[in-house]
Design an enzyme around this catalytic site. Structure first.
Site, mmCIF file in Angstrom:
data_model
loop_
_atom_site.group_PDB
_atom_site.id
_atom_site.type_symbol
_atom_site.label_atom_id
_atom_site.label_comp_id
_atom_site.label_asym_id
_atom_site.label_seq_id
_atom_site.Cartn_x
_atom_site.Cartn_y
_atom_site.Cartn_z
ATOM 1 N N ASP A 160 -4.094 -0.919 -5.604
ATOM 2 C CA ASP A 160 -2.689 -0.586 -5.375
ATOM 3 C C ASP A 160 -1.784 -1.811 -5.373
ATOM 4 O O ASP A 160 -0.578 -1.695 -5.539
ATOM 5 C CB ASP A 160 -2.525 0.192 -4.063
ATOM 6 C CG ASP A 160 -3.140 -0.539 -2.874
ATOM 7 O OD1 ASP A 160 -3.892 -1.512 -3.091
ATOM 8 O OD2 ASP A 160 -2.873 -0.125 -1.728
ATOM 9 N N SER A 183 0.811 -1.214 0.000
ATOM 10 C CA SER A 183 0.000 0.000 0.000
ATOM 11 C C SER A 183 0.845 1.265 0.000
ATOM 12 O O SER A 183 0.514 2.239 -0.683
ATOM 13 C CB SER A 183 -0.943 0.002 1.204
ATOM 14 O OG SER A 183 -1.861 -1.065 1.111
ATOM 15 N N ASP A 231 4.638 3.773 8.821
ATOM 16 C CA ASP A 231 3.322 3.791 9.465
ATOM 17 C C ASP A 231 3.192 2.853 10.651
ATOM 18 O O ASP A 231 2.573 3.202 11.657
ATOM 19 C CB ASP A 231 2.204 3.554 8.448
ATOM 20 C CG ASP A 231 2.336 2.243 7.689
ATOM 21 O OD1 ASP A 231 3.466 1.745 7.554
ATOM 22 O OD2 ASP A 231 1.312 1.721 7.210
ATOM 23 N N ASP A 279 2.815 -10.293 5.951
ATOM 24 C CA ASP A 279 3.323 -10.070 4.597
ATOM 25 C C ASP A 279 4.104 -11.283 4.112
ATOM 26 O O ASP A 279 4.689 -11.258 3.026
ATOM 27 C CB ASP A 279 4.219 -8.825 4.565
ATOM 28 C CG ASP A 279 3.442 -7.557 4.877
ATOM 29 O OD1 ASP A 279 2.313 -7.427 4.378
ATOM 30 O OD2 ASP A 279 3.959 -6.708 5.618
#
Length: 532
Positions: free
Chosen positions: A439, A65, A260, A157
């Site tokens: 995305d 993202s 983030d 991930d």
């Protein structure tokens, strides 16, 4: 239509909605998505690249993202931090990095410990284990003997049980070079929260800062025990494995390169006015982050931000046009900070609205998330007819896709499809133009070949659909706009500028996905297709 009112271009980002024809393990193909299906058949559409070199990553590296929104907003292929840092390590230049030299010098002068904190993963989304191994080599080269690794395990991930191999890799490397030990292990569910669930961060922080002898077993043995109890990498409860707490005088390197999910733990260590939970300030403490997590943090930064000029939001603002960004909590930073090339402050004329994500432990418990509320916010912005560009991100396919729960992911994509129908009706009523993209991929691949849950992103192509509408109907002239193939996310901004009849700056090296065509520009800056 009111005089002087604007028909917006609405960029709709379906986060984690990749393209894959096979139905096996494909929540998007299995789900009932009548809106996206009819749009795919009726409107100009193509598939674009969202991974690897097309977005500034190594060949074959899945997109994510942050990378996706950077490329979309910049209108160019953005060299990613993964590549920058990997190159510096492989070339040996990291030893000469001024911030790295400074923290090593402080540790040596104080005769203290160096702590390496970060996601120990081969995923390459937030970090890479090779960067940790490189830092261990730097510490040895600098003569630092007391090095503690605070390993954060992935499983989101990457494969849910891939952490075992990674921890063994770290243990092998520390044994080979003769320095370093894994002191603590924490699942990313705790150490990398980004939604102000401070109770999670507190568990990781306290394990890292409260000393003890540890469990008496190796980190890899600990992880195997967790697996036996049904706990996979992401959810490993923070635990001390060996001595080595973060104490006054020490140095800490947080080697995540994506900001983030690293901000909150960093705040707990360095923010002077921190109020997430009660904790003792550790001073003096030299704290280094691989990249800039927040410009206000009192830390060293090894790899300073890249500066991007003439990105999409900036160009819109410079032409005196207004824009609106909205997403729920999980993706808000992506449509703001990342979309704007790493700038926190909005551009002039840029409005934003955050929609709160549901406070649940796992999003398979609430696969609808806050999509309905988000849709209402977007429709309200469309109705105002004051914005030339509206950007909205639907988080469901990605966030629920990460859980590995197939039924929940199907529910998630069906929710987004339903909301998409409502949003498009609102756009059509004001003669707006919608661009639907993703995305990166995720929800289209929920199971691996052996039927095990797949929680990571994919390298699949993603959709691009262009919907031009008139005041009273969606179809309008959109069905006649020809699109080119072999596009990528960097081509989205030039496409939007073409629709708005704004010049594309030289720094934007992407290319519009719309083939050469003639337009008649409306006074409200929304074009109508008049002929090929």
């Amino acid at each position: 239509m009111k005089n002087g009112s604007i028909s917006p271009v609405v960029l709709i980002i379906l986060d984690g909605w990749g393209y894959r024809e096979e139905k096996y393990g494909n929540a998007i193909a299995v789900g009932k998505t009548p809106n996206i299906d009819s749009l795919w058949q009726a409107y100009p559409r193509t598939l674009i690249q969202a991974s690897g070199k097309a977005v500034g990553l190594p060949e074959g590296q899945m997109g994510n993202s942050e990378v996706g929104h950077l490329n979309i907003g910049a209108g160019r292929v953005v060299p990613q931090e993964l590549v920058r840092i990997s190159d510096a390590i492989e070339d040996g230049l990291i030893v000469q990095n001024q911030a790295i030299k400074k923290i090593c010098q402080d540790v040596i002068e104080r005769n203290s410990k160096l702590h390496l904190v970060g996601l120990c993963s081969s995923g390459g989304v937030h970090s890479h284990v090779n960067h940790l191994l490189g830092l261990l080599d730097v510490a040895k080269a600098k003569g630092i003997s007391d090095v503690c690794v605070h390993a954060i395990t992935d499983g989101r991930d990457t494969n849910p049980k891939s952490g075992l191999h990674v921890l063994k890799q770290i243990e092998y490397h520390t044994n080979q070079i003769g320095i370093g030990r894994i002191a603590t292990v924490s699942g990313r569910y705790y150490a990398m929260d980004r939604d102000k669930r401070w109770d999670r961060i507190q568990k990781a922080y306290e394990v890292m800062t409260q000393d003890g002898y540890g469990t008496g077993c190796s980190a890899s043995d600990l992880l195997q025990k967790s697996y036996a109890e049904g706990i996979t990498d992401e959810f490993v409860l923070p635990v001390r494995v060996a001595p080595g707490a973060v104490e006054p005088g020490d140095g800490v390197i947080f080697f995540n390169f994506r900001p983030d999910r690293a901000r909150q733990l960093t705040q707990a260590f360095v923010a002077p006015d921190f109020n997430g939970f009660e904790r003792q300030t550790i001073q003096p403490l030299t704290f280094l982050t691989f990249t800039q997590y927040d410009s206000s943090f009192p830390v060293l930064v090894a790899f300073e931000p890249q500066n991007f000029n003439n990105i999409l939001g900036q160009v819109i603002s410079q032409h005196g046009l207004r824009q609106f960004r909205t997403a729920e909590t999980e993706k808000y930073a992506h449509v703001t900070y990342f979309f704007n090339g790493g700038l926190e402050q909005p551009f002039e004329g840029e409005d934003r609205e955050l929609v709160q994500s549901p406070m649940v432990s796992h999003y398979d418990e609430a696969p609808e998330m806050s999509a309905e509320d988000l849709t209402e916010v977007a429709i309200a912005a469309v109705k105002k007819q004051i914005y030339s560009l509206i950007v909205i991100n639907y988080a469901n396919p990605d966030m629920v896709g990460h859980t590995g729960a197939m039924d929940a992911a199907v529910n998630a994509v069906q929710t987004v499809d339903h909301c998409l129908g409502k949003l498009l009706q609102g756009i059509s009523k004001v003669g707006g133009t919608a661009i639907i993209i993703a995305d990166h991929g995720n929800a289209e691949y929920m199971w691996d070949e052996d039927g095990n849950p797949w929680t990571a992103h994919t390298t699949n192509l993603v959709p691009f659909i262009l919907i031009e509408g008139e005041v009273s109907k969606i179809p309008g002239h959109g069905t006649k706009v020809p699109l080119r193939e072999n596009g990528c996310l960097a081509d989205i901004a030039p496409t939007i500028l073409e629709i708005l009849n704004l010049p594309q700056p030289a720094e934007m090296t992407g290319k519009s996905i719309i083939k050469k065509a003639e337009y008649e520009l409306k006074p409200n800056r929304t074009p109508v297709r008049v002929g090929l």
